[in-house]
Design an enzyme around this catalytic site. Structure first.
Site, short mmCIF file in Angstrom:
data_model
loop_
_atom_site.label_atom_id
_atom_site.label_comp_id
_atom_site.label_asym_id
_atom_site.label_seq_id
_atom_site.Cartn_x
_atom_site.Cartn_y
_atom_site.Cartn_z
N GLU A 293 0.78 -1.23 0.00
CA GLU A 293 0.00 0.00 0.00
C GLU A 293 0.81 1.28 0.00
O GLU A 293 0.33 2.30 0.53
CB GLU A 293 -0.92 0.01 1.22
CG GLU A 293 -0.22 0.11 2.58
CD GLU A 293 0.10 -1.21 3.23
OE1 GLU A 293 0.31 -1.24 4.46
OE2 GLU A 293 0.12 -2.24 2.53
N GLU A 327 -5.77 -2.53 -0.66
CA GLU A 327 -4.62 -1.60 -0.66
C GLU A 327 -5.07 -0.14 -0.65
O GLU A 327 -4.42 0.71 -0.04
CB GLU A 327 -3.72 -1.88 -1.87
CG GLU A 327 -3.21 -3.31 -1.98
CD GLU A 327 -2.52 -3.80 -0.73
OE1 GLU A 327 -1.89 -2.99 -0.01
OE2 GLU A 327 -2.58 -5.02 -0.45
N HIS A 330 -5.94 1.05 2.77
CA HIS A 330 -4.73 1.40 3.52
C HIS A 330 -4.34 2.86 3.33
O HIS A 330 -3.61 3.41 4.18
CB HIS A 330 -3.56 0.54 3.05
CG HIS A 330 -3.46 -0.79 3.70
ND1 HIS A 330 -3.50 -0.98 5.06
CD2 HIS A 330 -3.29 -2.03 3.16
CE1 HIS A 330 -3.37 -2.27 5.33
NE2 HIS A 330 -3.24 -2.92 4.21
#
Length: 873
Positions: A293, A327, A330
């Site tokens: 991420e 991701e 994040h």
């Protein structure tokens, strides 16, 4: 009213007790007397030589007088180090001491440094690796020949291989990165390029805009012969970057990212703060991760981002969406707000997993993602029920321990507990708490109690207690149901809370406040909080279903008469409750808390036209049961005969050929049934897979892209030497990395011992590619765990070159994970003692615990399965 008051007082007292346990004691492996605020980093990679030149100037604040500065550095050589007080001349050069074991560099000065502002400048060289740690190279085939690209991977503790730095999440700073790369390559980082200056020597100097304040592990740099496609939403440019000619295969990920970013901007109440968000695709793979991420520059291996029509499936498509959503979550949970130390890693991973699942449910309801949530929870509870489990919030002291924290408990249990708490609090209040948390701690670092404080503020006291009990202690609650009694149209029932464990039958149970949702099969749901025991009155009469809707994180044990009533009603239950019930029956039956026949009875009740996901569970469980019979042909054949007979009618409905009416779930089930029937030795399915595989060169319809993986899997799994050789030749000739990598994995799955050994030997050569070798050894271990473990240990010096530095303590022992052989236990123990630090042996201990558990199942549970199968004749 009195009951409510007593419960409130109990919750408050328990919360105070747990809060003292959760007090902030942020760990650091560095002295606390110096803190960075900004890094100016210059990098010149020399890709062919696998090294790079670096310069960095760090604005630091000396907080207390000191004679030395210690920061993280690994694999670096320093040629110059200077420290300059603000507004003054540089001090005399310090003594430099590098400690490779501690991964630190210490600069000692002739005189104490007064508190104040300084600039620490260093010139150094570093190494470019061939595995996904630090700055690393990926070599890949194309129709134009071999290519090499460079990328970085820093989580959890590898930024120190790229920049001498305070490489811990609590030391946030801003970064300005500039790089010099070949002019025919694209350079990418977290921020857009501010200036691009072509030099006369064939290189280009790129300066990226300053980053926001962030942790070191989120910095990113990549360079190679890339293409970039873009779109935009809410003022943010969204891009996908891939090797030349492949960017169009990321169109689905690009459009999905656009929808997800808009959803997240709305949900979090804080707009994504960077001007762009790229997702960078790389050939190859890692044993540790599929995507990372990095803020504004997500890194993803091609198999988790690209859709190649020649091999990609509906499962791949859904996984790509989930990975991108994870991701991107994040970017808030992890990047904007970051845990202070790795003990609270779940604040990143559990929340990103939950957010991805929630967003998939909302944006793609046709995928039935809520059923996947049950599957995820089952995996977490299976891991959480053995002695080597750990709390979600765990004690982390070392880099090795931090690497081990990326596991099923952190991700899947974290996700499941959040789902339960959201259901208990209510979705709207939960969102309010999340928004308060994000706004209060933007660009900062937190511990879990910072989140619970905001939840209590919107939902009232009590959330923290439940959260503490499920995050600060390990294990799975067990709700035992008393005999139900119906009078006057209402059913009274009592719940008793214990603990479910697979390998500690005499264990004293821990205590939780468990949110329980129950109902009679045709009645309305009632929610109660079980603290030891709880009695409820449910509307209606009939069998009592506990954990209705499956949001709870616990196992449910019914009396056999109540189970019998639910078994009769089972075909009419919602698919999500069918999945929850059969998951409990499987786990409780194998652990010896109820008859194993309960699982088999439920599987027998599943109607042919049940939800495809439900049949996927049944198929998966039958495959797992089949594996327990490995080596016992006669008894295994009895199970296989029954299992094939149970699954064939379903497969006949689904068929080999896709139909226009097929849902995404049906497409996925088709592949699952082919794989399961082939493992069960179904000659009809194996022969048809072989026929189609042989015909593909002359009949394009024989192997459609959606079935190419599974057909190749069946052929490879049942390969003879000639078939393996032909597959090997195909792998060597392939020039598409996504396909090539998969073919080398397929070479590693034969059931034949001799071919498995050939795959292991091939893995140690340069042929498969540096990042495929470890995956091949891991693939062999699924059918041949003892062979793979012994081979890897015997060739450890070579195998070490093929595994990520973050994976050393888990790769070798986990090769034995599917073993039933108790003689492997002392070999794993000996390996761990010789090669793994004593405080980093969780994965080896877990593998050993699972081997012992699986051996117990063979001895003590399979006879009951044999008896049930015999009774079906």
């Amino acid at each position: 009213m009195r009951t409510a008051l007593v419960s409130a007082i109990a919750l408050a007292l328990a919360s105070a007790s747990m809060a003292s346990f959760a007090a902030d004691q942020t760990t650091t492996q560095l002295p606390r007397d110096v803190r960075p605020s900004h890094y100016d980093v210059s990098i010149v990679p020399h890709a062919e030589q696998l090294k790079f030149d670096g310069k960095v100037s760090i604005a630091v604040e000396v907080l207390h007088p000191t004679t030395s500065i210690t920061l993280n550095a690994a694999g670096m050589d320093f040629s110059a180090v200077t420290l300059t007080p603000k507004g003054k001349k540089a001090l005399a050069a310090p003594k430099v001491a590098v400690n490779e074991d501690a991964q630190t560099a210490t600069f000692t000065f002739a005189k104490p440094l007064p508190a104040g502002s300084y600039t620490l400048a260093m010139t150094y060289t570093g190494k470019i690796g061939t595995q996904a740690n630090g700055l690393f190279a990926i070599d890949y085939d194309t129709t134009a020949g071999k290519k090499r690209a460079l990328y970085t991977q820093f989580e959890n503790s590898d930024a120190r291989r790229f920049i001498p730095s305070w490489d811990e999440p609590d030391y946030k700073a801003t970064f300005t990165l500039d790089v010099t790369v070949p002019s025919d390559q694209m350079a990418v980082s977290n921020m857009p390029a501010a200036t691009t200056d072509k030099k006369g020597d064939g290189n280009t100097h790129v300066v990226f805009a300053p980053s926001p304040k962030m942790s070191t592990y989120l910095l990113f740099f990549g360079t190679g012969e890339f293409d970039r496609a873009t779109t935009s939403i809410d003022g943010t440019e969204i891009g996908v970057i891939a090797q030349k000619g492949k960017a169009d295969q990321a169109n689905f990920a690009l459009e999905s990212s656009k929808a997800v970013l808009q959803e997240y901007n709305n949900y979090f109440g804080v707009k994504y703060p960077l001007p762009k968000l790229d997702n960078i695709a790389s050939p190859g793979r890692s044993q540790f991760f599929s995507a990372m991420e990095n803020w504004g520059a997500i890194f993803t291996f091609e198999y988790a981002l690209l859709l190649d029509p020649s091999i990609s499936t509906q499962s791949d498509k859904q996984a790509i969406f989930n990975t991108a959503a994870h991701e991107m979550a994040h970017q808030w949970f992890g990047d904007l707000v970051t845990m202070r130390w790795w003990d609270n890693l779940w604040l990143n991973e559990g929340f990103a997993s939950w957010m991805a699942a929630r967003t998939t449910e909302k944006l793609h309801p046709e995928w039935n993602a809520q059923l996947d949530a049950v599957y995820t929870r089952e995996g977490a509870m299976s891991r959480d029920a053995i002695a080597t489990t750990h709390p979600i919030v765990q004690n982390i002291d070392t880099v090795e321990q931090a690497s081990q924290a990326f596991d099923t408990i952190t991700y899947s249990k974290g996700e499941a507990v959040i789902r339960m708490l959201e259901g208990y609090v209510g979705a709207d209040k939960w969102q309010q708490g999340v928004q308060r948390y994000i706004k209060a701690h933007a660009y900062g670092n937190t511990v879990s109690d910072d989140l619970w404080k905001e939840m209590d503020a919107v939902a009232g006291p009590g959330v923290t207690t439940i959260a503490h009990e499920f995050t600060l202690q390990p294990g799975v609650p067990l709700i035992t149901v008393s005999a139900a009694k119906c009078e006057g149209g209402k059913t009274s029932v009592t719940f008793t809370q214990g603990e479910f464990t697979k390998d500690r039958p005499g264990k004293t149970p821990l205590r939780w406040h468990v949110p329980v949702i129950a109902k009679t099969v045709d009645g309305a749901s009632v929610t109660t909080l079980v603290d030891g025991t709880a009695s409820v009155s449910l509307p209606g009469c009939g069998p009592v279903l506990v954990n209705a809707g499956q949001s709870g994180y616990y196992r449910t044990l019914y009396p056999q008469d109540q189970f019998a009533g639910l078994r009769t009603a089972y075909p009419k239950l919602p698919a999500i409750d069918q999945m929850g019930m059969i998951g409990d029956a499987w786990a409780l039956g194998l652990a010896g808390l109820e008859p194993v026949s309960n699982f088999l009875d439920l599987a027998k009740q599943v109607p042919v036209d049940a939800a495809p996901e439900m049949w996927g569970v049944v198929a998966g469980d039958l495959r797992s049961l089949d594996a327990y019979y490995k080596g016992d042909t006669t008894r295994q054949n009895a199970l296989r005969k029954y299992a094939v007979g149970r699954l064939h009618p379903v497969f006949e409905r689904v068929g080999w050929e896709s139909k226009s009416s097929d849902t995404a779930s049906v497409s996925i089930l088709r592949s699952e049934l082919i794989a399961t029937l082939a493992q069960l030795g179904d000659k009809k399915v194996i022969d048809e897979a072989r026929r189609r595989y042989a015909a593909q060169d002359t009949d394009p319809k024989a192997v459609p892209g959606e079935l190419r993986k599974i057909i190749t899997y069946v052929v490879a799994s049942n390969a003879d030497a000639a078939t393996w050789d032909a597959l090997h030749a195909k792998a060597k000739a392939e020039t598409t990395p996504l396909v090539k990598d998969q073919l080398y994995t397929m070479l590693s799955i034969p059931q034949d011992d001799a071919l498995a050994k050939r795959a292991l030997e091939l893995a140690l050569t340069d042929e498969p590619g540096a990042t495929n070798s470890a995956d091949m050894i891991g693939a062999v271990s699924r059918n041949h765990p003892e062979m793979a473990f012994d081979f890897a240990v015997a060739h450890k010096a070579q195998v070490d070159k093929f595994i990520d530095s973050t994976t050393g303590s888990r790769f070798y022992p986990m090769l034995g994970g599917s073993s039933l052989d108790l003689s492997l236990v002392p070999r794993i123990e000996a390996f761990a003692k010789a090669n793994i630090a004593e405080n980093a042996r969780r994965d080896s201990d877990t593998t050993i615990a699972n081997i012992k558990y699986r051996s117990m199942v063979v001895r003590e549970r399979l006879p009951s399965v044999d008896a049930w199968l015999k009774a079906q004749k």
